[in-house]
Design a protein around this motif. Structure first.
Motif, PDB file in Angstrom:
ATOM      1  N   ALA A  89       4.230  10.295  24.601  1.00 48.44           N
ATOM      2  CA  ALA A  89       4.625  11.697  24.301  1.00 48.44           C
ATOM      3  C   ALA A  89       3.755  12.506  23.102  1.00 48.44           C
ATOM      4  O   ALA A  89       4.018  13.557  23.012  1.00 48.44           O
ATOM      5  N   SER A  90       2.933  11.694  22.422  1.00 44.51           N
ATOM      6  CA  SER A  90       2.265  12.273  21.250  1.00 44.51           C
ATOM      7  C   SER A  90       0.872  11.686  21.035  1.00 44.51           C
ATOM      8  O   SER A  90       0.425  10.433  21.559  1.00 44.51           O
ATOM      9  N   GLY A  91       0.023  12.160  20.312  1.00 46.91           N
ATOM     10  CA  GLY A  91      -1.237  11.864  19.983  1.00 46.91           C
ATOM     11  C   GLY A  91      -1.353  10.539  19.040  1.00 46.91           C
ATOM     12  O   GLY A  91      -0.189  10.431  18.186  1.00 46.91           O
ATOM     13  N   GLY A  92      -2.343  10.075  18.817  1.00 45.49           N
ATOM     14  CA  GLY A  92      -2.714   8.974  17.650  1.00 45.49           C
ATOM     15  C   GLY A  92      -2.672   9.412  16.523  1.00 45.49           C
ATOM     16  O   GLY A  92      -2.754  10.889  16.248  1.00 45.49           O
ATOM     17  N   THR A  93      -2.477   8.809  15.267  1.00 49.76           N
ATOM     18  CA  THR A  93      -2.240   9.204  13.927  1.00 49.76           C
ATOM     19  C   THR A  93      -3.333   8.385  13.129  1.00 49.76           C
ATOM     20  O   THR A  93      -3.314   7.179  13.339  1.00 49.76           O
ATOM     21  N   VAL A  94      -3.871   9.370  12.111  1.00 50.01           N
ATOM     22  CA  VAL A  94      -4.920   8.731  11.306  1.00 50.01           C
ATOM     23  C   VAL A  94      -4.144   8.362  10.022  1.00 50.01           C
ATOM     24  O   VAL A  94      -3.535   9.341   9.442  1.00 50.01           O
ATOM     25  N   TYR A  95      -4.483   7.296   9.441  1.00 53.04           N
ATOM     26  CA  TYR A  95      -3.625   6.975   8.240  1.00 53.04           C
ATOM     27  C   TYR A  95      -4.829   6.877   6.988  1.00 53.04           C
ATOM     28  O   TYR A  95      -5.729   6.305   7.306  1.00 53.04           O
ATOM     29  N   ALA A  96      -4.351   7.170   5.692  1.00 57.70           N
ATOM     30  CA  ALA A  96      -4.962   6.868   4.611  1.00 57.70           C
ATOM     31  C   ALA A  96      -4.075   6.352   3.530  1.00 57.70           C
ATOM     32  O   ALA A  96      -3.229   6.895   3.204  1.00 57.70           O
ATOM     33  N   LEU A  97      -4.365   4.947   3.392  1.00 51.96           N
ATOM     34  CA  LEU A  97      -3.518   4.153   2.291  1.00 51.96           C
ATOM     35  C   LEU A  97      -4.379   4.031   1.007  1.00 51.96           C
ATOM     36  O   LEU A  97      -5.548   3.516   1.186  1.00 51.96           O
ATOM     37  N   THR A  98      -3.637   3.955  -0.160  1.00 50.49           N
ATOM     38  CA  THR A  98      -4.055   3.116  -1.276  1.00 50.49           C
ATOM     39  C   THR A  98      -3.726   2.184  -1.263  1.00 50.49           C
ATOM     40  O   THR A  98      -2.568   1.651  -1.158  1.00 50.49           O
ATOM     41  N   LEU A  99      -4.772   1.032  -1.458  1.00 45.88           N
ATOM     42  CA  LEU A  99      -4.419  -0.479  -1.540  1.00 45.88           C
ATOM     43  C   LEU A  99      -3.793  -0.657  -2.906  1.00 45.88           C
ATOM     44  O   LEU A  99      -4.162  -0.097  -3.906  1.00 45.88           O
ATOM     45  N   PRO A 100      -3.008  -1.809  -2.819  1.00 44.78           N
ATOM     46  CA  PRO A 100      -2.441  -2.055  -4.015  1.00 44.78           C
ATOM     47  C   PRO A 100      -3.290  -2.840  -5.088  1.00 44.78           C
ATOM     48  O   PRO A 100      -4.341  -3.402  -4.708  1.00 44.78           O
ATOM     49  N   ASP A 101      -2.948  -2.737  -6.480  1.00 46.49           N
ATOM     50  CA  ASP A 101      -3.790  -3.333  -7.651  1.00 46.49           C
ATOM     51  C   ASP A 101      -3.403  -4.916  -7.521  1.00 46.49           C
ATOM     52  O   ASP A 101      -4.470  -5.448  -7.991  1.00 46.49           O
ATOM     53  N   THR A 102      -2.426  -5.126  -7.131  1.00 51.65           N
ATOM     54  CA  THR A 102      -2.004  -6.594  -7.184  1.00 51.65           C
ATOM     55  C   THR A 102      -1.656  -7.355  -5.709  1.00 51.65           C
ATOM     56  O   THR A 102      -1.121  -6.671  -5.035  1.00 51.65           O
TER      57      THR A 102
ATOM     58  N   PRO B 282       0.771  -1.240  -0.119  1.00 51.61           N
ATOM     59  CA  PRO B 282      -0.139   0.099  -0.056  1.00 51.61           C
ATOM     60  C   PRO B 282       0.944   1.275  -0.031  1.00 51.61           C
ATOM     61  O   PRO B 282       2.044   1.251   0.388  1.00 51.61           O
ATOM     62  N   ALA B 283       0.178   2.402  -0.444  1.00 52.01           N
ATOM     63  CA  ALA B 283       1.026   3.638  -0.532  1.00 52.01           C
ATOM     64  C   ALA B 283       0.221   4.629   0.554  1.00 52.01           C
ATOM     65  O   ALA B 283      -1.080   4.660   0.430  1.00 52.01           O
ATOM     66  N   VAL B 284       1.146   5.345   1.068  1.00 53.42           N
ATOM     67  CA  VAL B 284       0.471   6.431   2.084  1.00 53.42           C
ATOM     68  C   VAL B 284       0.024   7.585   1.328  1.00 53.42           C
ATOM     69  O   VAL B 284       0.910   8.324   0.622  1.00 53.42           O
ATOM     70  N   ASP B 285      -1.200   7.915   1.346  1.00 59.04           N
ATOM     71  CA  ASP B 285      -1.948   9.059   0.640  1.00 59.04           C
ATOM     72  C   ASP B 285      -1.631  10.251   1.709  1.00 59.04           C
ATOM     73  O   ASP B 285      -1.285  11.389   1.307  1.00 59.04           O
ATOM     74  N   TRP B 286      -2.020  10.034   2.950  1.00 58.84           N
ATOM     75  CA  TRP B 286      -1.831  11.062   3.933  1.00 58.84           C
ATOM     76  C   TRP B 286      -1.736  10.483   5.247  1.00 58.84           C
ATOM     77  O   TRP B 286      -2.375   9.462   5.395  1.00 58.84           O
ATOM     78  N   SER B 287      -1.310  11.203   6.240  1.00 56.07           N
ATOM     79  CA  SER B 287      -1.424  10.773   7.896  1.00 56.07           C
ATOM     80  C   SER B 287      -1.732  12.302   8.351  1.00 56.07           C
ATOM     81  O   SER B 287      -0.944  13.053   8.048  1.00 56.07           O
ATOM     82  N   LYS B 288      -2.369  11.994   9.671  1.00 54.50           N
ATOM     83  CA  LYS B 288      -2.724  13.253  10.546  1.00 54.50           C
ATOM     84  C   LYS B 288      -2.586  12.887  11.754  1.00 54.50           C
ATOM     85  O   LYS B 288      -3.498  12.085  12.222  1.00 54.50           O
ATOM     86  N   GLN B 289      -1.565  13.228  12.541  1.00 52.44           N
ATOM     87  CA  GLN B 289      -1.642  13.284  14.037  1.00 52.44           C
ATOM     88  C   GLN B 289      -2.659  14.246  14.850  1.00 52.44           C
ATOM     89  O   GLN B 289      -2.491  15.328  14.381  1.00 52.44           O
ATOM     90  N   LEU B 290      -3.323  13.541  15.580  1.00 52.47           N
ATOM     91  CA  LEU B 290      -4.376  14.222  16.380  1.00 52.47           C
ATOM     92  C   LEU B 290      -4.078  14.301  17.697  1.00 52.47           C
ATOM     93  O   LEU B 290      -3.598  13.498  18.448  1.00 52.47           O
ATOM     94  N   GLY B 291      -4.484  15.530  18.568  1.00 54.28           N
ATOM     95  CA  GLY B 291      -3.821  15.899  19.903  1.00 54.28           C
ATOM     96  C   GLY B 291      -2.406  15.646  20.054  1.00 54.28           C
ATOM     97  O   GLY B 291      -1.914  14.647  20.663  1.00 54.28           O
ATOM     98  N   GLN B 292      -1.887  16.602  19.891  1.00 58.85           N
ATOM     99  CA  GLN B 292      -0.509  16.567  20.040  1.00 58.85           C
ATOM    100  C   GLN B 292       0.087  16.475  21.486  1.00 58.85           C
ATOM    101  O   GLN B 292       1.141  15.962  21.675  1.00 58.85           O
TER     102      GLN B 292
END
Length: 418
Positions: A344-357, A27-37
């Motif tokens: 030390a940090s908040g959780g992170t939300v990830y958006a992944l593009t799933l592989p074609d194969t 999979p490829a990372v489209d974006w990630s966002k840390q919430l609650g620093q």
């Protein structure tokens, strides 16, 4: 051009050809966002998707509405105390509880409060919407039935012990797992308890399927219970607590355990077909992509795994920044999930593009061979002893590297002949 320079160029070309073979099935990372620093702003709830918005609850006391394009917040709703559970959505309204006993209805356009209801203790369970009623479980030992438009109480019933996990509905019955280890069936119109069955030390989120209720327990059992009588059909054992909701697919029940294993149980008799071993506790329910036959499951070892549902073989794994204790969701070709966070940090939300194969990168585990357990005609617990399942071990795939070596050798021989 020198001999060394030519070899360097050949090596670069070979690497460019070999690299896609290494990454094509990942999979490829489209974006990630840390919430609650701030430290300790963990995320234990699973994300919820609806109409282009991703809803995420955090221990920093905030419910977030995120844009799925880039993870940027559309709005933030401040609760002020920990929010542990996954919200539910209906008619432009988000329903979610909090650790101070307050249950909220939030309109989803701007993230504004519509109404609130106060229970006598924590509301850490995921609510249930059924028949125009919102059902809420609380640690005050009660299930509440509320009007979803106004928040007014319709009825409440004591189930004898606290509820901190998701409620389930099936065939016009509400099911709840309690902290004293009971599975309770409740009639939804007036709150009458139909039956209550002791299933273990602590009962978690139940799953209803085809006349059977499946529930995990703290003492490590997956329990099959008859929907109508409350009698126990069978009990299958894991090596650690089973604290998440089971998932049904293709005649099997899939569930993770605190022993780090994902289990595939036969739904009719409780026999273990296979297990897959991770290196951390599995505390969240897996997700089944029924179209592809893939299980996505997170682990305390900081990885999200993609596993073949039939064989238990591994397709790929993705490393997050901290333990993965939420259930992922898929929307089209994208997968969303959250990591727990650290001190030390908040959780992170990830958006992944799933592989074609997809290519299996580990050997598939051998099926467990064990006699079919005897079905219990009453509610007396039946403990089934199984032959331990084989578990897959990660292995290195040498094909891309061999390809690179062969191409390099061919280029070198060609150059020398010139």
């Amino acid at each position: 051009m020198s001999h060394i320079s030519r070899l360097f160029i050949v090596s670069i070309i070979v690497a460019l050809f070999a690299a896609p073979a290494l990454a094509a099935d990942q999979p490829a990372v489209d974006w990630s966002k840390q919430l609650g620093q701030e430290g300790g702003a963990y995320i234990s709830a699973s994300p919820l998707y609806n109409n282009g918005i991703l809803y995420v609850c955090s221990w920093d006391g905030t419910v977030y509405g995120l844009q799925t394009m880039n993870g940027a917040p559309l709005w933030k709703f401040r609760v002020g105390v920990n929010v542990y559970s996954t919200p539910v959505y209906k008619d432009s309204t988000l329903y979610v509880g909090s650790s101070n006993g307050t249950f909220y209805a939030i309109e989803t356009l701007y993230g504004k409060e519509k109404w609130r209801f106060r229970a006598l203790s924590n509301v850490d369970s995921t609510p249930l919407l059924m028949n125009g009623i919102v059902f809420v479980g609380s640690d005050d030992n009660r299930v509440y039935a509320l009007d979803p438009g106004t928040g007014s109480e319709i009825w409440n019933v004591s189930v004898g012990s606290g509820i901190s996990t998701a409620l389930e509905d099936y065939d016009n019955i509400v099911y709840a797992g309690t902290s004293d280890g009971s599975l309770v069936a409740i009639e939804p119109n007036f709150g009458k308890i139909k039956w209550s069955t002791k299933v273990g030390e602590r009962a978690y989120s139940p799953l209803a399927n085809d006349g059977t209720i499946y529930v995990g327990t703290y003492d490590g059992y997956l329990v099959s219970v008859d929907q109508y009588q409350g009698s126990i059909n069978w009990k299958g054992q894991a090596g650690g607590a089973i604290s998440s909701k089971p998932v049904y697919y293709g005649g099997n029940i899939y569930i993770g355990s605190w022993d780090g294993k994902l289990y595939c149980f036969n739904a009719s008799n409780g026999r273990v077909a296979w297990t897959y071993t991770t290196y951390g506790p599995i505390k969240a329910a897996p997700l089944i992509d029924k179209g592809k036959g893939i299980i996505y499951v997170g682990s305390g070892d900081e990885y999200l795994y993609a596993i073949d549902a039939r064989s238990g073989g591994l397709y790929w794994k993705f490393q997050a920044d901290s333990p993965v204790s939420s259930t992922p969701i898929t929307v089209n070709d994208r997968l969303y999930f959250s990591s727990y966070g650290t001190s030390a940090s908040g959780g992170t939300v990830y958006a992944l593009t799933l592989p074609d194969t997809l290519t299996l990168i580990t050997p598939t585990p051998a099926p467990t061979v064990a006699p079919t357990p005897t079905v219990a005609p009453t509610s007396t617990p039946v403990v089934v002893t199984y032959v331990p399942s084989a578990t897959p071990d990660p292995s290195w795939c040498p094909l891309p590297g061999l390809l690179a070596v062969m191409l390099g050798a061919f280029a070198l021989v060609t150059y020398r002949r010139r």
